[in-house]
Design a protein around this motif. Structure first.
Motif, PDB file in Angstrom:
ATOM      1  N   LEU A 221     -46.630  -8.076  35.652  1.00  0.00           N
ATOM      2  CA  LEU A 221     -47.836  -9.013  34.670  1.00  0.00           C
ATOM      3  C   LEU A 221     -48.619  -9.693  35.268  1.00  0.00           C
ATOM      4  CD1 LEU A 221     -45.212  -9.586  31.975  1.00  0.00           C
ATOM      5  CD2 LEU A 221     -46.869  -7.750  31.930  1.00  0.00           C
ATOM      6  N   TRP A 222     -47.892 -10.371  36.468  1.00  0.00           N
ATOM      7  CA  TRP A 222     -48.750 -11.341  37.446  1.00  0.00           C
ATOM      8  C   TRP A 222     -49.970 -10.549  38.070  1.00  0.00           C
ATOM      9  CZ3 TRP A 222     -50.827 -15.718  37.520  1.00  0.00           C
ATOM     10  CH2 TRP A 222     -51.284 -16.272  38.560  1.00  0.00           C
ATOM     11  N   SER A 223     -49.625  -9.597  38.698  1.00  0.00           N
ATOM     12  CA  SER A 223     -50.472  -8.684  39.280  1.00  0.00           C
ATOM     13  C   SER A 223     -51.489  -8.135  38.377  1.00  0.00           C
ATOM     14  CB  SER A 223     -49.855  -7.602  40.091  1.00  0.00           C
ATOM     15  OG  SER A 223     -48.837  -7.749  40.853  1.00  0.00           O
ATOM     16  N   PHE A 224     -51.318  -7.620  37.073  1.00  0.00           N
ATOM     17  CA  PHE A 224     -52.089  -7.369  36.173  1.00  0.00           C
ATOM     18  C   PHE A 224     -53.127  -8.354  35.763  1.00  0.00           C
ATOM     19  CE2 PHE A 224     -53.234  -6.941  31.740  1.00  0.00           C
ATOM     20  CZ  PHE A 224     -54.162  -5.664  31.704  1.00  0.00           C
ATOM     21  N   HIS A 225     -52.544  -9.524  35.621  1.00  0.00           N
ATOM     22  CA  HIS A 225     -53.526 -10.794  35.028  1.00  0.00           C
ATOM     23  C   HIS A 225     -54.244 -11.457  36.163  1.00  0.00           C
ATOM     24  CE1 HIS A 225     -54.356 -14.345  32.768  1.00  0.00           C
ATOM     25  NE2 HIS A 225     -53.894 -15.092  33.719  1.00  0.00           N
ATOM     26  N   SER A 226     -53.721 -11.442  37.252  1.00  0.00           N
ATOM     27  CA  SER A 226     -54.501 -12.167  38.407  1.00  0.00           C
ATOM     28  C   SER A 226     -55.479 -11.336  38.956  1.00  0.00           C
ATOM     29  CB  SER A 226     -53.606 -12.491  39.621  1.00  0.00           C
ATOM     30  OG  SER A 226     -52.887 -11.231  40.116  1.00  0.00           O
ATOM     31  N   GLY A 227     -55.880 -10.197  38.701  1.00  0.00           N
ATOM     32  CA  GLY A 227     -56.873  -9.208  39.395  1.00  0.00           C
ATOM     33  C   GLY A 227     -56.203  -8.752  40.732  1.00  0.00           C
ATOM     34  N   ARG A 228     -55.039  -8.744  41.061  1.00  0.00           N
ATOM     35  CA  ARG A 228     -54.669  -8.448  42.360  1.00  0.00           C
ATOM     36  C   ARG A 228     -54.826  -6.806  42.469  1.00  0.00           C
ATOM     37  NH1 ARG A 228     -49.030 -11.430  44.269  1.00  0.00           N
ATOM     38  NH2 ARG A 228     -49.997 -13.434  44.642  1.00  0.00           N
ATOM     39  N   LEU A 229     -54.620  -5.996  41.192  1.00  0.00           N
ATOM     40  CA  LEU A 229     -54.549  -4.598  41.143  1.00  0.00           C
ATOM     41  C   LEU A 229     -56.111  -4.337  41.455  1.00  0.00           C
ATOM     42  CD1 LEU A 229     -52.797  -3.964  38.055  1.00  0.00           C
ATOM     43  CD2 LEU A 229     -52.032  -3.948  40.032  1.00  0.00           C
ATOM     44  N   ASP A 230     -57.015  -4.997  41.471  1.00  0.00           N
ATOM     45  CA  ASP A 230     -58.368  -4.452  41.687  1.00  0.00           C
ATOM     46  C   ASP A 230     -58.590  -4.151  43.500  1.00  0.00           C
ATOM     47  OD1 ASP A 230     -59.514  -4.577  39.340  1.00  0.00           O
ATOM     48  OD2 ASP A 230     -59.785  -6.918  39.624  1.00  0.00           O
ATOM     49  N   LEU A 231     -57.593  -4.673  44.228  1.00  0.00           N
ATOM     50  CA  LEU A 231     -57.545  -4.281  45.484  1.00  0.00           C
ATOM     51  C   LEU A 231     -56.741  -3.029  45.825  1.00  0.00           C
ATOM     52  CD1 LEU A 231     -57.014  -7.813  47.046  1.00  0.00           C
ATOM     53  CD2 LEU A 231     -59.389  -6.628  46.891  1.00  0.00           C
ATOM     54  N   LEU A 232     -56.034  -2.674  44.838  1.00  0.00           N
ATOM     55  CA  LEU A 232     -54.927  -1.634  45.278  1.00  0.00           C
ATOM     56  C   LEU A 232     -55.026  -0.449  44.436  1.00  0.00           C
ATOM     57  CD1 LEU A 232     -51.942  -4.005  45.295  1.00  0.00           C
ATOM     58  CD2 LEU A 232     -53.322  -3.053  47.157  1.00  0.00           C
ATOM     59  N   LEU A 233     -55.884  -0.454  43.127  1.00  0.00           N
ATOM     60  CA  LEU A 233     -55.948   0.525  42.236  1.00  0.00           C
ATOM     61  C   LEU A 233     -56.945   0.545  41.125  1.00  0.00           C
ATOM     62  CD1 LEU A 233     -53.419   2.450  40.994  1.00  0.00           C
ATOM     63  CD2 LEU A 233     -52.967   0.530  39.199  1.00  0.00           C
ATOM     64  N   ARG A 234     -57.342   1.710  40.937  1.00  0.00           N
ATOM     65  CA  ARG A 234     -58.536   2.065  40.224  1.00  0.00           C
ATOM     66  C   ARG A 234     -58.315   1.292  38.688  1.00  0.00           C
ATOM     67  NH1 ARG A 234     -61.060   7.991  38.746  1.00  0.00           N
ATOM     68  NH2 ARG A 234     -62.791   7.488  37.362  1.00  0.00           N
ATOM     69  N   GLY A 235     -59.498   0.927  38.352  1.00  0.00           N
ATOM     70  CA  GLY A 235     -59.156   0.183  36.961  1.00  0.00           C
ATOM     71  C   GLY A 235     -58.674   0.780  35.762  1.00  0.00           C
ATOM     72  N   VAL A 236     -59.027   2.031  35.820  1.00  0.00           N
ATOM     73  CA  VAL A 236     -58.708   2.674  34.605  1.00  0.00           C
ATOM     74  C   VAL A 236     -56.928   2.636  34.330  1.00  0.00           C
ATOM     75  CG1 VAL A 236     -58.558   4.918  35.858  1.00  0.00           C
ATOM     76  CG2 VAL A 236     -59.041   4.956  33.375  1.00  0.00           C
ATOM     77  N   PHE A 237     -56.468   2.503  35.414  1.00  0.00           N
ATOM     78  CA  PHE A 237     -54.981   2.488  35.605  1.00  0.00           C
ATOM     79  C   PHE A 237     -54.258   1.169  35.457  1.00  0.00           C
ATOM     80  CE2 PHE A 237     -56.250   6.387  38.170  1.00  0.00           C
ATOM     81  CZ  PHE A 237     -55.594   7.248  37.187  1.00  0.00           C
ATOM     82  N   HIS A 238     -55.145   0.184  35.235  1.00  0.00           N
ATOM     83  CA  HIS A 238     -54.603  -1.333  35.254  1.00  0.00           C
ATOM     84  C   HIS A 238     -53.589  -1.439  34.103  1.00  0.00           C
ATOM     85  CE1 HIS A 238     -57.614  -3.200  37.991  1.00  0.00           C
ATOM     86  NE2 HIS A 238     -57.158  -2.047  38.514  1.00  0.00           N
ATOM     87  N   GLY A 239     -54.165  -0.946  32.953  1.00  0.00           N
ATOM     88  CA  GLY A 239     -53.270  -0.732  31.554  1.00  0.00           C
ATOM     89  C   GLY A 239     -51.952  -0.394  31.647  1.00  0.00           C
ATOM     90  N   LEU A 240     -51.764   0.748  32.389  1.00  0.00           N
ATOM     91  CA  LEU A 240     -50.641   1.456  32.596  1.00  0.00           C
ATOM     92  C   LEU A 240     -49.493   0.423  33.499  1.00  0.00           C
ATOM     93  CD1 LEU A 240     -48.677   3.791  32.574  1.00  0.00           C
ATOM     94  CD2 LEU A 240     -49.661   4.564  34.862  1.00  0.00           C
ATOM     95  N   VAL A 241     -50.157  -0.098  34.461  1.00  0.00           N
ATOM     96  CA  VAL A 241     -49.133  -1.315  35.047  1.00  0.00           C
ATOM     97  C   VAL A 241     -48.803  -2.577  34.340  1.00  0.00           C
ATOM     98  CG1 VAL A 241     -49.115  -2.747  36.960  1.00  0.00           C
ATOM     99  CG2 VAL A 241     -50.197  -0.756  37.455  1.00  0.00           C
ATOM    100  N   GLY A 242     -49.765  -3.132  33.428  1.00  0.00           N
ATOM    101  CA  GLY A 242     -49.449  -3.956  32.375  1.00  0.00           C
ATOM    102  C   GLY A 242     -48.380  -3.575  31.514  1.00  0.00           C
ATOM    103  N   GLY A 243     -48.600  -2.410  30.926  1.00  0.00           N
ATOM    104  CA  GLY A 243     -47.635  -1.730  29.966  1.00  0.00           C
ATOM    105  C   GLY A 243     -46.210  -1.634  30.489  1.00  0.00           C
ATOM    106  N   THR A 244     -45.847  -1.314  31.608  1.00  0.00           N
ATOM    107  CA  THR A 244     -44.815  -0.977  32.420  1.00  0.00           C
ATOM    108  C   THR A 244     -44.192  -2.451  32.508  1.00  0.00           C
ATOM    109  OG1 THR A 244     -45.813   0.924  33.484  1.00  0.00           O
ATOM    110  CG2 THR A 244     -43.622  -0.367  34.361  1.00  0.00           C
ATOM    111  N   GLY A 245     -45.025  -3.399  32.814  1.00  0.00           N
ATOM    112  CA  GLY A 245     -44.559  -4.720  32.862  1.00  0.00           C
ATOM    113  C   GLY A 245     -43.879  -5.155  31.606  1.00  0.00           C
ATOM    114  N   LEU A 246     -44.628  -4.928  30.626  1.00  0.00           N
ATOM    115  CA  LEU A 246     -44.044  -5.343  29.242  1.00  0.00           C
ATOM    116  C   LEU A 246     -42.754  -4.679  28.854  1.00  0.00           C
ATOM    117  CD1 LEU A 246     -47.189  -5.432  27.213  1.00  0.00           C
ATOM    118  CD2 LEU A 246     -45.939  -7.429  27.869  1.00  0.00           C
ATOM    119  N   ILE A 247     -42.683  -3.385  29.269  1.00  0.00           N
ATOM    120  CA  ILE A 247     -41.343  -2.522  29.047  1.00  0.00           C
ATOM    121  C   ILE A 247     -40.223  -3.230  29.846  1.00  0.00           C
ATOM    122  CG2 ILE A 247     -40.198  -0.431  29.359  1.00  0.00           C
ATOM    123  CD1 ILE A 247     -43.023   0.834  28.650  1.00  0.00           C
TER     124      ILE A 247
END
Length: 217
Positions: free
Chosen positions: A15-41
C-alpha cells in the motif's frame, strides 16, 4: 499471530508503494491498481488472523523472518534503478506501439515514437531537418558516444526494452550516465561505422529531474 503480523507488514509495504509513487519506477501504470488491491486483501487477511488469536505460542520460522526482513527493507530503501545499466542488458527490439502516433508533427513525437518511426522507415534522409523535442536518460555505450534513451515496458522492469537515439553532443557539454535531459534540436543523418544513421543535433539541452513515470508503454 505471527502470520497475521507478517501479512500486515507486507500489506503496508504494498500500500505504501502504491501511494508513494514508487511503483512508477518498477511497473507500468496500468498494473498499479492490482498492487494496491493485493495490499488491501493482505491487510484484511492479516487483521482476520490477528483477531482469531490462535496458536499464541507459534514461533517465528526462518522463512517468515526472512520475508519480514525483506518487507522492511523494501519500506526503508526506496528503489533507485540504473536505467543505463538496465538498457545495456536488454535487447533493443521495441514492442508494438499502443497506437500509431507517426501522424503527429515531428516536434510532438516522444523519443520512443521517433525510434519506432525510424526503424520502420528504411531511408533516414526522409526525416533530415525535422524538429525534435525529446527527453530521456543518458545511456552509456561500450563503444562510441552515449545515447539519449527511454525504457519501454509491457509490464515491469523485468521485460524492459531500451529505445535510444544518437546525439551529436556539443563539445561544451559532457553527458553523464543516467542523467535526465530534455533536448530540442533537429534530426540529421550522419555516416558512422560505414552506416548512415539518424542523429539528433541539439540546439538546447536542459538538465531535468527524473519524470514521475519514467517507463513508457
Amino acid at each position: 499471530m505471527k502470520r497475521g503480523t507478517l501479512l500486515l507488514l507486507w500489506s503496508l509495504t504494498l500500500l505504501w508503494s502504491f501511494h508513494s509513487g514508487r511503483l512508477d519506477l518498477l511497473l507500468r501504470g496500468v498494473f498499479h491498481g492490482l498492487v494496491g488491491g493485493t495490499g488491501l486483501i493482505l491487510l484484511m487477511l492479516g487483521v482476520a488472523l490477528l483477531l482469531k488469536r490462535e496458536k499464541q505460542n507459534e514461533r517465528w520460522r526462518l522463512p517468515w523472518l526472512l520475508s519480514g526482513v525483506m518487507a522492511a527493507l523494501v519500506l526503508i530503501l526506496p528503489p533507485s534503478p540504473s536505467f543505463s545499466d538496465l538498457a545495456s542488458n536488454r535487447p533493443q527490439g521495441l514492442p508494438d506501439p499502443p497506437e500509431l502516433a507517426f501522424v503527429l508533427p515531428p516536434e510532438q513525437r516522444s523519443l520512443t515514437e521517433w525510434v519506432r518511426l525510424l526503424r520502420s522507415q528504411p531511408d533516414p534522409d526522409l526525416v533530415a531537418g525535422n524538429p525534435v523535442r525529446i527527453s530521456g536518460f543518458v545511456w552509456r555505450q561500450p563503444e562510441g558516444p552515449p545515447l539519449i534513451a527511454r525504457l519501454t515496458v509491457r509490464c515491469c522492469l523485468a521485460d524492459a526494452t531500451p529505445a535510444g537515439l544518437a546525439v551529436e553532443w556539443p563539445e561544451s557539454f559532457t553527458p553523464k550516465t543516467n542523467q535526465w535531459l530534455a533536448i530540442e534540436g533537429t534530426m540529421s543523418v550522419q555516416t558512422r561505422s560505414e552506416r548512415r544513421l539518424p542523429v539528433v543535433i541539439p540546439q538546447n539541452i536542459t538538465l531535468i529531474a527524473r519524470p514521475e513515470r519514467p517507463l513508457e508503454p
